[in-house]
Design an enzyme around this catalytic site. Sequence first.
Site, PDB file in Angstrom:
ATOM      1  CB  THR A 133      -0.889  -0.008   1.268  1.00  0.00           C
ATOM      2  OG1 THR A 133      -1.547   1.249   1.394  1.00  0.00           O
ATOM      3  CG2 THR A 133      -0.078  -0.243   2.545  1.00  0.00           C
ATOM      4  CG  ASP A 134      -1.172   4.964  -1.005  1.00  0.00           C
ATOM      5  OD1 ASP A 134      -1.714   4.361  -0.053  1.00  0.00           O
ATOM      6  OD2 ASP A 134      -1.783   5.806  -1.700  1.00  0.00           O
ATOM      7  CD  GLU A 135      -3.438   3.566   4.423  1.00  0.00           C
ATOM      8  OE1 GLU A 135      -3.236   3.395   5.627  1.00  0.00           O
ATOM      9  OE2 GLU A 135      -4.572   3.590   3.916  1.00  0.00           O
ATOM     10  CE1 TYR A 158      -3.475  -2.662   5.596  1.00  0.00           C
ATOM     11  CE2 TYR A 158      -3.271  -0.319   5.094  1.00  0.00           C
ATOM     12  CZ  TYR A 158      -3.359  -1.638   4.674  1.00  0.00           C
ATOM     13  OH  TYR A 158      -3.316  -1.942   3.328  1.00  0.00           O
ATOM     14  CE  LYS A 162      -0.009  -4.600   2.943  1.00  0.00           C
ATOM     15  NZ  LYS A 162      -0.407  -5.924   2.376  1.00  0.00           N
TER      16      LYS A 162
HETATM   17  P1  NAD Z   1      -9.767  -7.366   1.857  1.00  0.00           P
HETATM   18  O1  NAD Z   1      -9.822  -7.072   3.312  1.00  0.00           O
HETATM   19  O2  NAD Z   1     -10.962  -7.087   1.014  1.00  0.00           O
HETATM   20  O3  NAD Z   1      -9.393  -8.903   1.634  1.00  0.00           O
HETATM   21  C1  NAD Z   1      -8.389  -9.547   2.377  1.00  0.00           C
HETATM   22  C2  NAD Z   1      -8.501 -11.038   2.121  1.00  0.00           C
HETATM   23  O4  NAD Z   1      -7.448 -11.695   2.855  1.00  0.00           O
HETATM   24  C3  NAD Z   1      -9.821 -11.659   2.600  1.00  0.00           C
HETATM   25  O5  NAD Z   1     -10.331 -12.540   1.628  1.00  0.00           O
HETATM   26  C4  NAD Z   1      -9.432 -12.410   3.869  1.00  0.00           C
HETATM   27  O6  NAD Z   1     -10.251 -13.531   4.135  1.00  0.00           O
HETATM   28  C5  NAD Z   1      -8.002 -12.820   3.549  1.00  0.00           C
HETATM   29  N1  NAD Z   1      -7.195 -13.051   4.761  1.00  0.00           N
HETATM   30  C6  NAD Z   1      -7.094 -12.239   5.855  1.00  0.00           C
HETATM   31  N2  NAD Z   1      -6.295 -12.818   6.777  1.00  0.00           N
HETATM   32  C7  NAD Z   1      -5.865 -13.997   6.242  1.00  0.00           C
HETATM   33  C8  NAD Z   1      -4.993 -15.032   6.716  1.00  0.00           C
HETATM   34  N3  NAD Z   1      -4.427 -14.974   7.929  1.00  0.00           N
HETATM   35  N4  NAD Z   1      -4.757 -16.073   5.887  1.00  0.00           N
HETATM   36  C9  NAD Z   1      -5.332 -16.151   4.668  1.00  0.00           C
HETATM   37  N5  NAD Z   1      -6.187 -15.225   4.196  1.00  0.00           N
HETATM   38  C10 NAD Z   1      -6.435 -14.146   4.965  1.00  0.00           C
HETATM   39  O7  NAD Z   1      -8.481  -6.587   1.324  1.00  0.00           O
HETATM   40  P2  NAD Z   1      -8.258  -5.806  -0.036  1.00  0.00           P
HETATM   41  O8  NAD Z   1      -8.764  -4.432   0.116  1.00  0.00           O
HETATM   42  O9  NAD Z   1      -8.695  -6.650  -1.173  1.00  0.00           O
HETATM   43  O10 NAD Z   1      -6.652  -5.722  -0.026  1.00  0.00           O
HETATM   44  C11 NAD Z   1      -5.875  -6.791  -0.548  1.00  0.00           C
HETATM   45  C12 NAD Z   1      -4.399  -6.441  -0.411  1.00  0.00           C
HETATM   46  O11 NAD Z   1      -4.122  -5.232  -1.115  1.00  0.00           O
HETATM   47  C13 NAD Z   1      -3.951  -6.205   1.036  1.00  0.00           C
HETATM   48  O12 NAD Z   1      -2.654  -6.727   1.179  1.00  0.00           O
HETATM   49  C14 NAD Z   1      -3.944  -4.689   1.178  1.00  0.00           C
HETATM   50  O13 NAD Z   1      -2.979  -4.278   2.127  1.00  0.00           O
HETATM   51  C15 NAD Z   1      -3.535  -4.284  -0.232  1.00  0.00           C
HETATM   52  N6  NAD Z   1      -4.010  -2.957  -0.683  1.00  0.00           N
HETATM   53  C16 NAD Z   1      -5.331  -2.617  -0.595  1.00  0.00           C
HETATM   54  C17 NAD Z   1      -5.780  -1.393  -1.090  1.00  0.00           C
HETATM   55  C18 NAD Z   1      -7.235  -0.977  -1.043  1.00  0.00           C
HETATM   56  O14 NAD Z   1      -7.555   0.162  -1.392  1.00  0.00           O
HETATM   57  N7  NAD Z   1      -8.160  -1.843  -0.660  1.00  0.00           N
HETATM   58  C19 NAD Z   1      -4.842  -0.517  -1.669  1.00  0.00           C
HETATM   59  C20 NAD Z   1      -3.496  -0.882  -1.705  1.00  0.00           C
HETATM   60  C21 NAD Z   1      -3.086  -2.118  -1.237  1.00  0.00           C
HETATM   61  O1  DAU Z   2      -4.226   3.946   0.392  1.00  0.00           O
HETATM   62  C1  DAU Z   2      -4.427   2.570   0.289  1.00  0.00           C
HETATM   63  C2  DAU Z   2      -5.288   2.087   1.429  1.00  0.00           C
HETATM   64  O2  DAU Z   2      -6.617   2.532   1.158  1.00  0.00           O
HETATM   65  C3  DAU Z   2      -5.258   0.582   1.602  1.00  0.00           C
HETATM   66  O3  DAU Z   2      -3.968   0.175   1.934  1.00  0.00           O
HETATM   67  C4  DAU Z   2      -6.238   0.144   2.695  1.00  0.00           C
HETATM   68  O4  DAU Z   2      -6.278  -1.271   2.760  1.00  0.00           O
HETATM   69  C5  DAU Z   2      -7.624   0.656   2.327  1.00  0.00           C
HETATM   70  O5  DAU Z   2      -8.547   0.334   3.347  1.00  0.00           O
HETATM   71  C6  DAU Z   2      -7.596   2.166   2.102  1.00  0.00           C
HETATM   72  O6  DAU Z   2      -7.349   2.866   3.351  1.00  0.00           O
HETATM   73  P1  DAU Z   2      -8.161   4.185   3.761  1.00  0.00           P
HETATM   74  O7  DAU Z   2      -8.111   4.325   5.226  1.00  0.00           O
HETATM   75  O8  DAU Z   2      -7.707   5.336   2.938  1.00  0.00           O
HETATM   76  O9  DAU Z   2      -9.642   3.768   3.241  1.00  0.00           O
HETATM   77  P2  DAU Z   2     -11.078   3.999   3.882  1.00  0.00           P
HETATM   78  O10 DAU Z   2     -12.090   3.642   2.827  1.00  0.00           O
HETATM   79  O11 DAU Z   2     -11.214   3.385   5.223  1.00  0.00           O
HETATM   80  O12 DAU Z   2     -11.119   5.587   4.086  1.00  0.00           O
HETATM   81  C7  DAU Z   2     -10.959   6.493   2.986  1.00  0.00           C
HETATM   82  C8  DAU Z   2     -10.991   7.892   3.546  1.00  0.00           C
HETATM   83  O13 DAU Z   2     -12.328   8.172   4.021  1.00  0.00           O
HETATM   84  C9  DAU Z   2     -10.088   8.118   4.757  1.00  0.00           C
HETATM   85  O14 DAU Z   2      -9.589   9.451   4.719  1.00  0.00           O
HETATM   86  C10 DAU Z   2     -11.019   7.938   5.963  1.00  0.00           C
HETATM   87  C11 DAU Z   2     -12.342   8.462   5.420  1.00  0.00           C
HETATM   88  N1  DAU Z   2     -13.559   7.808   5.967  1.00  0.00           N
HETATM   89  C12 DAU Z   2     -13.631   6.464   5.978  1.00  0.00           C
HETATM   90  C13 DAU Z   2     -14.757   5.814   6.451  1.00  0.00           C
HETATM   91  C14 DAU Z   2     -14.823   4.306   6.490  1.00  0.00           C
HETATM   92  C15 DAU Z   2     -14.622   8.590   6.395  1.00  0.00           C
HETATM   93  O15 DAU Z   2     -14.564   9.845   6.366  1.00  0.00           O
HETATM   94  N2  DAU Z   2     -15.744   7.955   6.851  1.00  0.00           N
HETATM   95  C16 DAU Z   2     -15.853   6.595   6.920  1.00  0.00           C
HETATM   96  O16 DAU Z   2     -16.899   6.079   7.378  1.00  0.00           O
END
Ligand code: NAD
Ligand code: DAU
Length: 352
Positions: A133-135, A158, A162
């Site tokens: 992630t970019d975080e 988180y 990562k």
């Molecule tokens: P998600 O939470 O939707 O899915 C995570 C999946 O991992 C689920 O299917 C869960 O069952 C599985 N999992 C969790 N713990 C596990 C374990 N111990 N063993 C096996 N499986 C397990 O997540 P996502 O949003 O699809 O993110 C996927 C990946 O991409 C993550 O590594 C996250 O850090 C990264 N990522 C997400 C975003 C985003 O915006 N969602 C952006 C950048 C990177």
């Molecule tokens: O940047 C990549 C990341 O983006 C991934 O690594 C994470 O897995 C993914 O969950 C996401 O993180 P964020 O914290 O940015 O996503 P989220 O959707 O939780 O929140 C987006 C923005 O909105 C953040 O500034 C928090 C805000 N927010 C979120 C929720 C859930 C609100 O204002 N209200 C809300 O109810």
Amino acid sequence: MERRTILITGGAGFIGSHVVRRFVNNYPNYLIINFDKLTYAGNLQNLTDIEGKSNYKFIKGDIASEADVDKVFSEYAIDGVIHLAAESHVDRSITDPMAFIRTNILGTTILLNAARKFWNGNWEGKLFYHISTDEVYGSLGAEGFFTEETPYDPRSPYSASKASSDHLVRAYNHTYGLPAVISNCSNNYGPNQFPEKLIPLSIHNIKNSKPIPIYGKGENVRDWLYVEDHAAAIDLIFHKAKPGTTYNIGGNNEWKNIDLIRLLCQIMDRKLGRAQGESEKLITFVKDRAGHDLRYAIDSSKIQRELGWKPSLTFDVGLEKTVEWYLANEQWLNNVVSGDYLKYYEQQYGGR
Ligand code: NAD
Ligand code: DAU
């Protein structure tokens, strides 16, 4: 086409399910193993369209269990790992950091150990691809972008978990020669995202005329990318990146949360046949997230230049598609909200 066996971890989650579908459909000669613990975020109903395909196999397993991971590595001659399994939600990491340490740090290390043990120095044709992630880069002010050289500065449990997993992947590459690549992506949106994240949560609440919670003043900025564009980037990196490299992936699409939610409200009003301005009345400012990072913005010029990737959808089109998907797939969302999706594995696969 070359035969390969690829282990995709976290394939039942949001991004993982799009990656699994893409690989199963585009690479019929690959065996795609979806290895997932099925936590609350894992939903096999994301993959009903491909679950009968002969090049797809689901295995329920925990990356933080050495026994589960060694079993899959000993039963299959795995030559590629695309590692997406993680605890992914920042708010949950603030209330329960240990689950993030266990899966994201310990789980990633157990996978690295298995790849090292089973590949045993025979690196030819092998790749461990870690999705991050970019975080990990921390938080930006009003100016600037994260590049692949930006120093790590994670600020939530988180992002710290990562960052730790990224360092371990690089350490295994450097110390043992394990062929590994990493990509760091910005916020994804699109179909099948769990409705705890900003966009699907807001779509669900607007549809049901419930308050839309905006943290703080809604001034925080995120860079949004359509999930299928991320899956396309993962495909390219898996096939073309040199071991030891890192790529940043982003949408070049920055939005303040409040502006994004206003746009979403306008789309929802139109789709639901409500008067313009109706859904905006649901916006509710709530207590800010602890340690809330102000701004993320990705410089994705390296992947654009070296691998020829770029986002295919504008945000207007992507957000409209996303809203249409959630409205057309009411049952998917209802099953998630009711918890019925958790029974699907038992019903369909006969397992617990
Ligand atoms: P998600 O939470 O939707 O899915 C995570 C999946 O991992 C689920 O299917 C869960 O069952 C599985 N999992 C969790 N713990 C596990 C374990 N111990 N063993 C096996 N499986 C397990 O997540 P996502 O949003 O699809 O993110 C996927 C990946 O991409 C993550 O590594 C996250 O850090 C990264 N990522 C997400 C975003 C985003 O915006 N969602 C952006 C950048 C990177
Ligand atoms: O940047 C990549 C990341 O983006 C991934 O690594 C994470 O897995 C993914 O969950 C996401 O993180 P964020 O914290 O940015 O996503 P989220 O959707 O939780 O929140 C987006 C923005 O909105 C953040 O500034 C928090 C805000 N927010 C979120 C929720 C859930 C609100 O204002 N209200 C809300 O109810």
